[in-house]
Scaffold this motif. Structure first.
Motif, short mmCIF file in Angstrom:
data_model
loop_
_atom_site.label_atom_id
_atom_site.label_comp_id
_atom_site.label_asym_id
_atom_site.label_seq_id
_atom_site.Cartn_x
_atom_site.Cartn_y
_atom_site.Cartn_z
N ALA A 98 4.97 -2.36 -5.02
CA ALA A 98 4.02 -3.46 -4.82
C ALA A 98 4.48 -4.47 -3.79
N SER A 99 5.45 -4.08 -2.99
CA SER A 99 6.00 -4.99 -2.00
C SER A 99 4.98 -5.31 -0.90
N PHE A 100 4.99 -6.57 -0.46
CA PHE A 100 4.18 -6.95 0.69
C PHE A 100 5.01 -6.85 1.97
N GLY A 101 6.23 -6.34 1.84
CA GLY A 101 7.05 -6.08 3.01
C GLY A 101 6.75 -4.70 3.55
N ASN A 102 7.56 -4.24 4.47
CA ASN A 102 7.36 -2.92 5.08
C ASN A 102 8.26 -1.88 4.42
N ASN A 103 8.15 -1.77 3.12
CA ASN A 103 8.97 -0.83 2.38
C ASN A 103 8.54 0.60 2.71
N PRO A 104 9.48 1.43 3.18
CA PRO A 104 9.11 2.80 3.58
C PRO A 104 8.65 3.68 2.42
N LEU A 105 8.88 3.24 1.18
CA LEU A 105 8.48 4.03 0.02
C LEU A 105 7.05 3.78 -0.42
N GLU A 158 -10.12 -3.33 7.40
CA GLU A 158 -8.79 -3.75 7.86
C GLU A 158 -8.03 -4.35 6.69
N HIS A 159 -6.90 -3.74 6.37
CA HIS A 159 -6.07 -4.23 5.27
C HIS A 159 -5.00 -5.17 5.80
N LEU A 160 -4.75 -6.22 5.02
CA LEU A 160 -3.76 -7.20 5.44
C LEU A 160 -2.34 -6.66 5.30
N VAL A 161 -2.14 -5.78 4.33
CA VAL A 161 -0.81 -5.20 4.11
C VAL A 161 -0.95 -3.72 3.78
N GLU A 162 0.14 -2.98 3.98
CA GLU A 162 0.14 -1.54 3.72
C GLU A 162 -0.05 -1.25 2.23
N TYR A 163 0.39 -2.15 1.38
CA TYR A 163 0.26 -1.96 -0.07
C TYR A 163 -1.20 -1.77 -0.47
N THR A 164 -2.08 -2.66 -0.06
CA THR A 164 -3.49 -2.53 -0.45
C THR A 164 -4.13 -1.30 0.20
N HIS A 165 -3.70 -0.97 1.41
CA HIS A 165 -4.20 0.24 2.06
C HIS A 165 -3.83 1.47 1.24
N SER A 166 -2.58 1.50 0.76
CA SER A 166 -2.13 2.65 -0.04
C SER A 166 -2.92 2.76 -1.34
N LYS A 167 -3.22 1.64 -1.97
CA LYS A 167 -3.95 1.67 -3.23
C LYS A 167 -5.40 2.12 -3.03
N SER A 168 -5.98 1.75 -1.93
CA SER A 168 -7.33 2.21 -1.60
C SER A 168 -7.33 3.71 -1.35
N THR A 169 -6.33 4.18 -0.63
CA THR A 169 -6.26 5.60 -0.27
C THR A 169 -6.08 6.49 -1.49
N ILE A 170 -5.20 6.10 -2.42
CA ILE A 170 -4.94 6.97 -3.57
C ILE A 170 -6.17 7.06 -4.47
N GLU A 171 -6.94 6.00 -4.58
CA GLU A 171 -8.18 6.09 -5.36
C GLU A 171 -9.10 7.16 -4.78
N ARG A 172 -9.25 7.14 -3.48
CA ARG A 172 -10.14 8.10 -2.81
C ARG A 172 -9.61 9.52 -3.00
N LEU A 173 -8.31 9.72 -2.83
CA LEU A 173 -7.74 11.06 -2.92
C LEU A 173 -7.83 11.62 -4.34
N MET A 174 -7.62 10.79 -5.35
CA MET A 174 -7.73 11.29 -6.73
C MET A 174 -9.16 11.73 -7.03
N ARG A 175 -10.12 10.96 -6.53
CA ARG A 175 -11.52 11.34 -6.75
C ARG A 175 -11.83 12.67 -6.07
N GLU A 176 -11.34 12.84 -4.86
CA GLU A 176 -11.66 14.03 -4.07
C GLU A 176 -10.93 15.27 -4.56
#
Length: 369
Positions: A98-105, A158-176
């Motif tokens: 849940a980091s708002f930094g640039n955590n590679p994980l 446009e996401h402000l941080v990679e964290y929210t982008h990742s959370k949006s993406t996983i929702e879509r992928l689980m549905r698909e």
């Protein structure tokens, strides 16, 4: 008896969910995903986190090594073959970077590892619910809006941080990719503090308000509203949703909503009352990020020893969220019978008390790991 798999149990939200289960003596078999070299150390990690929630020893002693599933969503192949997963009836997926930094994980855990877990659990015949914890901010909301509960996302948002982008993406992928998964998505708004323990379990995000008021300036106005809920309310809602009759694929906000969101002016008054001093009030100024950058050399005088570059990064990121002035509709949750959430100002004094003696850089470390 149901078997509940909880991921993220050594974190803030997963820990709050386990606190509720243990204190209420809920009749459920537990399987707790924990990173550790062996089950004994994994169990101790869980107990160490639960002590932040003031769990009594007799409650902690109910947990055993048999409840521990050794693993990490960063390397899901190490635990997905465990036969105990075939007996799981419910999943509460709280784990995330849940980091708002640039955590590679962030992408490896929040997207790749989570998808692998979802695909594995979709094969479990007796699985009744896979409750995935997202974030209300994953929809990249429009400023100054009351955000509806919807599975739809704006294309090219446009996401402000990679964290929210990742959370949006996983929702879509689980549905698909997991259409047979009994998926329910909970999207908490901004989770800050605990109504009884304050910031003892985690100081995540609370420092933002303290920082802005210490500066007496920030990027939002005193009239902007913010949708904040305490972690224990969020945990109660999640456990209710696990056993709800919500349809598969549904999205539910866990939020303060229009009624119980608060203005920054309310937060100022609440914190001032707890500190027994005058609120910032008219001394506060809404400023641009560029103005904050010009104050760079003053930051150590205000906050003590600190990483000026990281402080400015924090101001830019959290300032951008603060200026959105969004609230998230909680109509679905309330219609299911969940009580109304407390206002942030109802328990802000406890958050102030439990952060006394901690510097802003010390408090913010949890959000930039």
């Amino acid at each position: 008896m149901n078997t509940l798999l909880i991921t993220g149990v050594t974190g803030f939200l997963g820990g709050a969910a386990l606190e509720k289960i243990l204190n209420d003596n809920q009749p459920v078999n537990l399987l707790l995903l924990v990173r550790a070299s062996d089950r004994a150390k994994g169990l101790e990690r869980v107990k160490e986190n639960m002590r932040k929630f003031n769990i009594r020893d007799d409650k902690l002693n109910a947990l055993t090594e048999d409840d521990i599933l050794l693993g990490d969503l960063g390397n899901p192949e190490d635990f997905l073959d465990d036969a105990r997963l075939n007996k799981v009836t419910h999943v509460l997926n709280c784990a995330a970077v849940a980091s708002f930094g640039n955590n590679p994980l962030i992408w490896k855990v929040n997207v790749e590892g989570t998808l692998a877990l979802a695909q594995r659990m979709a094969q479990v015949t007796g699985l009744q619910r896979f409750l995935h914890v997202g974030t209300a901010m994953s929809c990249a909301p429009e400023p100054d809006s009351l955000v509806a509960e919807s599975a739809e996302f704006r294309e090219n948002a446009e996401h402000l941080v990679e964290y929210t982008h990742s959370k949006s993406t996983i929702e879509r992928l689980m549905r698909e990719q997991c259409p047979q998964l009994p998926l329910l998505i909970a999207r908490p708004s901004i989770v800050v503090g605990h109504t009884r323990h304050g910031c003892q379990p985690s100081s995540s995000i609370f420092w933002v308000f303290s920082m802005g008021l210490m500066l007496q300036k920030f990027m939002c106005s005193m009239e902007d509203r913010i949708d904040v809920i305490p972690v224990d309310y969020c945990a109660d809602a999640l456990l209710m949703l696990l056993n709800s009759q919500a349809e598969n694929g549904e999205v539910v906000h866990i939020s303060a909503g229009e009624e119980n969101s608060v203005k920054f002016a309310d937060i100022d008054r609440g914190m001032a009352l707890a500190l027994e001093k005058a609120p910032v009030g008219d001394k506060y100024a809404q400023v641009s990020y560029e103005t904050l950058v010009k104050m760079r050399r003053e930051l150590k005088d205000i906050f003590g020893p600190c990483n000026e570059r990281l402080m400015l990064k924090a101001m830019r990121l959290y300032g951008a969220f603060a200026t959105l002035n969004v609230r998230f509709s909680n109509d679905k949750l309330l219609s299911m019978g969940m009580r109304k959430p407390p206002r942030f100002t109802d328990y802000i004094a406890r958050c102030v008390q439990t952060t006394q003696g901690l510097t802003i850089p010390e408090q913010m470390a949890v959000d930039f790991k």
